[in-house]
Scaffold this motif. Structure first.
Motif, PDB file in Angstrom:
ATOM      1  N   GLY A   1     -18.612  92.256  40.348  1.00  0.00           N
ATOM      2  CA  GLY A   1     -19.271  92.672  41.476  1.00  0.00           C
ATOM      3  C   GLY A   1     -18.909  92.849  42.616  1.00  0.00           C
ATOM      4  O   GLY A   1     -19.388  92.788  44.052  1.00  0.00           O
ATOM      5  N   GLN A   2     -17.551  92.714  43.404  1.00  0.00           N
ATOM      6  CA  GLN A   2     -17.758  93.393  44.024  1.00  0.00           C
ATOM      7  C   GLN A   2     -17.051  95.104  44.464  1.00  0.00           C
ATOM      8  O   GLN A   2     -17.052  95.605  43.168  1.00  0.00           O
ATOM      9  N   ALA A   3     -16.914  95.567  45.531  1.00  0.00           N
ATOM     10  CA  ALA A   3     -16.537  96.840  45.404  1.00  0.00           C
ATOM     11  C   ALA A   3     -15.608  97.129  45.542  1.00  0.00           C
ATOM     12  O   ALA A   3     -14.401  96.291  45.433  1.00  0.00           O
ATOM     13  N   SER A   4     -15.064  98.508  45.325  1.00  0.00           N
ATOM     14  CA  SER A   4     -14.022  99.079  44.294  1.00  0.00           C
ATOM     15  C   SER A   4     -12.735  98.972  45.688  1.00  0.00           C
ATOM     16  O   SER A   4     -13.195  99.337  46.675  1.00  0.00           O
ATOM     17  N   ASN A   5     -11.565  98.060  45.706  1.00  0.00           N
ATOM     18  CA  ASN A   5     -10.871  98.485  46.334  1.00  0.00           C
ATOM     19  C   ASN A   5      -9.387  99.725  45.909  1.00  0.00           C
ATOM     20  O   ASN A   5      -7.958  99.152  46.228  1.00  0.00           O
ATOM     21  N   TYR A   6      -9.770 100.406  44.755  1.00  0.00           N
ATOM     22  CA  TYR A   6      -8.665 101.515  44.462  1.00  0.00           C
ATOM     23  C   TYR A   6      -8.036 102.363  45.325  1.00  0.00           C
ATOM     24  O   TYR A   6      -6.612 102.025  45.566  1.00  0.00           O
TER      25      TYR A   6
ATOM     26  N   GLN B   1      -8.412  77.744  43.483  1.00  0.00           N
ATOM     27  CA  GLN B   1      -9.509  77.574  44.172  1.00  0.00           C
ATOM     28  C   GLN B   1     -10.561  79.148  43.769  1.00  0.00           C
ATOM     29  O   GLN B   1     -11.479  79.334  44.185  1.00  0.00           O
ATOM     30  N   ALA B   2      -9.660  80.431  43.856  1.00  0.00           N
ATOM     31  CA  ALA B   2     -10.290  81.418  43.019  1.00  0.00           C
ATOM     32  C   ALA B   2     -11.544  81.092  41.466  1.00  0.00           C
ATOM     33  O   ALA B   2     -12.235  81.925  41.519  1.00  0.00           O
ATOM     34  N   TYR B   3     -11.623  79.808  41.730  1.00  0.00           N
ATOM     35  CA  TYR B   3     -12.728  79.505  39.925  1.00  0.00           C
ATOM     36  C   TYR B   3     -13.585  78.955  40.641  1.00  0.00           C
ATOM     37  O   TYR B   3     -14.238  78.406  39.542  1.00  0.00           O
ATOM     38  N   GLU B   4     -13.175  78.350  42.151  1.00  0.00           N
ATOM     39  CA  GLU B   4     -14.937  77.171  42.501  1.00  0.00           C
ATOM     40  C   GLU B   4     -15.547  78.401  43.404  1.00  0.00           C
ATOM     41  O   GLU B   4     -14.946  79.036  44.373  1.00  0.00           O
ATOM     42  N   LYS B   5     -15.993  78.231  43.453  1.00  0.00           N
ATOM     43  CA  LYS B   5     -17.537  79.936  44.232  1.00  0.00           C
ATOM     44  C   LYS B   5     -17.547  80.759  43.822  1.00  0.00           C
ATOM     45  O   LYS B   5     -17.792  81.640  45.441  1.00  0.00           O
ATOM     46  N   ASN B   6     -17.281  80.793  42.873  1.00  0.00           N
ATOM     47  CA  ASN B   6     -16.915  82.621  42.324  1.00  0.00           C
ATOM     48  C   ASN B   6     -17.475  82.798  41.405  1.00  0.00           C
ATOM     49  O   ASN B   6     -17.094  83.260  40.311  1.00  0.00           O
TER      50      ASN B   6
ATOM     51  N   GLY C   1     -19.329  85.624  40.154  1.00  0.00           N
ATOM     52  CA  GLY C   1     -18.645  86.598  39.657  1.00  0.00           C
ATOM     53  C   GLY C   1     -17.713  86.816  39.076  1.00  0.00           C
ATOM     54  O   GLY C   1     -17.756  87.690  38.064  1.00  0.00           O
ATOM     55  N   PHE C   2     -16.444  86.433  39.735  1.00  0.00           N
ATOM     56  CA  PHE C   2     -15.801  86.590  39.040  1.00  0.00           C
ATOM     57  C   PHE C   2     -15.086  85.560  37.351  1.00  0.00           C
ATOM     58  O   PHE C   2     -15.222  86.033  36.406  1.00  0.00           O
ATOM     59  N   VAL C   3     -16.129  84.451  38.027  1.00  0.00           N
ATOM     60  CA  VAL C   3     -16.360  83.103  36.892  1.00  0.00           C
ATOM     61  C   VAL C   3     -16.944  84.582  35.583  1.00  0.00           C
ATOM     62  O   VAL C   3     -16.265  84.159  34.380  1.00  0.00           O
ATOM     63  N   ARG C   4     -17.557  84.860  35.740  1.00  0.00           N
ATOM     64  CA  ARG C   4     -18.712  85.137  34.551  1.00  0.00           C
ATOM     65  C   ARG C   4     -17.959  86.637  34.071  1.00  0.00           C
ATOM     66  O   ARG C   4     -18.101  86.686  32.987  1.00  0.00           O
ATOM     67  N   PHE C   5     -17.242  87.213  34.732  1.00  0.00           N
ATOM     68  CA  PHE C   5     -16.460  88.496  34.649  1.00  0.00           C
ATOM     69  C   PHE C   5     -15.784  87.458  33.699  1.00  0.00           C
ATOM     70  O   PHE C   5     -16.086  88.512  32.282  1.00  0.00           O
ATOM     71  N   VAL C   6     -14.526  86.563  33.677  1.00  0.00           N
ATOM     72  CA  VAL C   6     -13.997  85.958  33.087  1.00  0.00           C
ATOM     73  C   VAL C   6     -14.215  85.319  31.515  1.00  0.00           C
ATOM     74  O   VAL C   6     -13.879  85.984  30.304  1.00  0.00           O
ATOM     75  N   ARG C   7     -15.470  85.322  31.846  1.00  0.00           N
ATOM     76  CA  ARG C   7     -15.485  84.389  30.078  1.00  0.00           C
ATOM     77  C   ARG C   7     -16.733  85.544  29.776  1.00  0.00           C
ATOM     78  O   ARG C   7     -16.541  85.773  27.858  1.00  0.00           O
ATOM     79  N   SER C   8     -17.004  86.524  29.709  1.00  0.00           N
ATOM     80  CA  SER C   8     -17.666  87.580  28.955  1.00  0.00           C
ATOM     81  C   SER C   8     -17.063  88.465  28.966  1.00  0.00           C
ATOM     82  O   SER C   8     -17.279  88.842  27.424  1.00  0.00           O
ATOM     83  N   ARG C   9     -15.752  88.890  29.361  1.00  0.00           N
ATOM     84  CA  ARG C   9     -14.588  89.401  28.649  1.00  0.00           C
ATOM     85  C   ARG C   9     -13.490  89.092  27.812  1.00  0.00           C
ATOM     86  O   ARG C   9     -12.760  88.823  27.479  1.00  0.00           O
TER      87      ARG C   9
END
Length: 621
Positions: free
Chosen positions: A476-481, A561-566, A568-576
């Protein structure tokens, strides 16, 4: 003023005669070297392709003296006393010097019969070496390329230095493998002594620049594009039809050349190859150039000879060829060129940028090939996306399996594929390219993990950037490519999670070589800004991990810490269904697990079934 000062000489000279023990200067106001990959690829392809028309392995080297020569255009020189200044032609001379520098190193590395070419690159006086194209702010970079084959430019270096280094690094990929062996000394002999340039020499600046202006501004220096234009217009009804075609031609050539020098000519070659070529020279002994090859070297002559075959049988047909066909394909070509240097994360043209970043110049003809002049805008975009995705997947697979992606290696196969996709509908195109990928033997599931080495560092950087960007955008974050690939001015580097201290891992590795190989595997790599990468260099993993949390999500995912209060990231990990996990300690097993994770992400980023989805086809097809 002497009689000599008013004279002008024009003499055809070989490359050896032009460069041997000469010292050319370039006036400060036109010093920048600006050739891009396309111009370099064209020159290398023209030279090597022409040589291979004549060469046979059973020839003696003395036979090269009887090979036909090759004319490489003209240069204009202003002779100021004993010092010649290049007024026109420095791009070509600079590139030839880079090619000669590469060939010198290549023959040394291969151990082939040595052809002496040092004197064409530099001269020596009183123990001091100086380059024959004598530009002070380039000398350090040229010295590095000459002696080590590489050079890291200081950030404050002028534009030309960065361009020189970039173009030199591309020559090996462009140079045909069939010349990297016994044929090499033959090619160098031919390049030195059979390739010619007309050197026009004036003996004062006024005369030199008058010649330059006359040959260019007044149109007397006819290019293949000029000659093609003349032929086409001559076959269009005089009056309004011819005037319309002339205005359209001039408008597009000016517009493209304003974008980049020589781009108008590049477009004509790409367009004609994409729509009308039917054969390419086979990669075997005594093979003859075919129409694809001829379009690259003499498209104006080729079209005159093939006019009837491609439908130019009436004045109206000639008019339509310019006012409809050229206009349509030039417009789409311009979009391709713009997409190669810009980036819109959700655009169907974004894959064009990804492929351009891998310097895959063959994509332009492949992108134009399936287009039809009556295609609607939405159809064109879908075709661009399907072809762009296909190339993107193919390149990623080849890089993962340590296969070459250079121009000379892929030219024949991709051109043959281009013939097959010409004019296809969206559904036909998607199915054809999907089937091609299904037939590939080397994918993410073949072979071992990707690992970094000196030759693939740039490619692996792009792979990591795509994986990192995928995690970022899907969370859910902006592209950083663009940022990760240096497009915002921040330089990113490949970061090893393990510092180069094998003594810290003696419990897992007996030999330092085993440690080094495991350390370089993709699961042990990240992308970090250079300033951070350098400061973390010798730290232990335990020291680095909290700092990774402040970086991109792929790096941050190592820390709890990346798995706390994040969410969008947690949802991505689980859904994929991706096996992300934090690591308190990063062991040999962790590198392997992390590599499996990267492979799983890569299979989502580069999924052949996406070609069918874009076309609106069922994945089961």
């Amino acid at each position: 003023m002497s009689e000599r000062a008013n004279s002008i000489d024009g003499v055809a000279k070989t490359i050896a005669e032009i460069l041997k023990d000469k010292k050319y200067s370039i006036d400060y106001y036109q010093r920048e070297y600006k050739w891009e990959t396309k111009q370099l690829a064209e020159l290398v392809t023209d030279l090597t392709g022409k040589f291979l028309e004549f060469y046979s392995p059973d020839h003696k080297r003395t036979a090269v003296g009887g090979y036909p020569g090759y004319f490489l255009g003209s240069i204009i020189v202003s002779q100021k006393g004993s010092q010649p200044f290049v007024v026109d032609g420095q791009q070509r001379l600079t590139t030839l010097t880079l090619i000669l520098t590469y060939l010198r190193r290549l023959q040394s590395d291969l151990g082939t019969s040595e052809v002496k070419i040092d004197e064409l690159i530099y001269s020596e006086a009183y123990g001091e070496k100086s380059f024959n194209l004598d530009v002070a702010d380039r000398n350090d970079s040229m010295q590095g390329l000459f002696e080590q084959g590489e050079y890291e430019a200081p950030p404050e270096s002028v534009e030309s230095v960065h361009t020189l280094i970039a173009r030199y690094s591309e020559i090996d990929d462009l140079f045909p493998d069939e010349l990297k062996g016994d044929a090499l000394p033959y090619f160098i002999d031919w390049l030195k002594d059979r390739v010619q340039i007309v050197q026009i020499t004036a003996y004062n600046d006024d005369d030199a620049y008058a010649i330059f202006e006359t040959m260019n501004d007044r149109g007397l220096k006819l290019t293949p594009a000029d000659m093609l234009k003349g032929y086409l217009l001559a076959n269009i009804d005089d009056g309004a039809p011819r005037a319309k075609a002339n205005d359209l031609w001039r408008s597009w050539m000016r517009r493209l050349d304003d974008f980049d020098e020589g781009l108008g000519s590049d477009f004509l070659k790409t367009w004609l190859r994409s729509q009308y070529s039917t054969k390419i020279r086979e990669r075997k002994k005594d093979a003859k150039p075919q129409n694809w090859d001829r379009i690259g070297t003499e498209f104006h002559r080729w079209l005159r000879g093939d006019a009837k075959r491609i439908g130019l049988t009436s004045n109206d047909a000639f008019g339509t060829f310019v006012t409809r066909d050229l206009d349509f394909y030039a417009r789409q070509y311009e979009r391709i060129i713009e997409a190669e240097v810009s980036f819109a994360p959700k655009s169907p043209l974004r894959f064009i940028r990804f492929n351009a970043d891998h310097r895959f110049t063959l994509q332009d003809q492949m992108l134009l090939a399936p287009l039809r002049t009556d295609d609607e805008a939405a159809t064109i975009d879908i075709k661009f996306e399907i072809v762009g995705r296909f190339i993107d997947i193919l390149l990623a697979w080849r890089i993962w399996n340590f296969r070459a992606t250079d121009y000379s290696t892929m030219q024949y196969g991709m051109t043959a594929l281009m013939f097959r996709i010409r004019g296809l509908s969206v559904s036909e195109l998607a199915r054809e390219l999907y089937r091609y990928l299904l037939d590939e033997k080397e994918t993410f599931d073949s072979g071992a993990d990707l690992y970094v080495h000196q030759q693939n560092r740039g490619q692996l950087h792009k792979i990591l950037a795509r994986i990192t960007d995928h995690v970022t955008t899907q969370s859910g974050q902006a592209s950083n490519y663009v940022e990760l690939t240096g497009g915002t001015g921040v330089k990113y580097e490949v970061e090893h999670i393990w510092a180069n201290h094998p003594e810290r891992h003696t419990g897992e590795f007996v030999q330092e070589t085993e440690f080094a190989r495991h350390r370089n595997r993709i699961g042990g790599l990240l992308l970090l800004p250079k300033q951070h990468n350098g400061s973390y260099n010798d730290d232990t993993y335990e020291q680095k991990r909290p700092r990774y949390f402040s970086q991109n999500l792929l790096a941050a995912s190592l820390d709890p810490q990346a798995y706390e209060k994040n969410p969008g990231f947690v949802r991505f990990v689980r859904s994929r269904g991706l096996d992300f996990r934090p690591y308190d300690a990063f062991t040999a097993t962790s590198v392997t697990e992390r590599g499996d994770l990267y492979r799983a992400i890569a299979k989502q980023v580069w999924n052949p079934e996406d070609l069918l989805r874009v076309a609106g086809l069922a994945v089961a097809e």
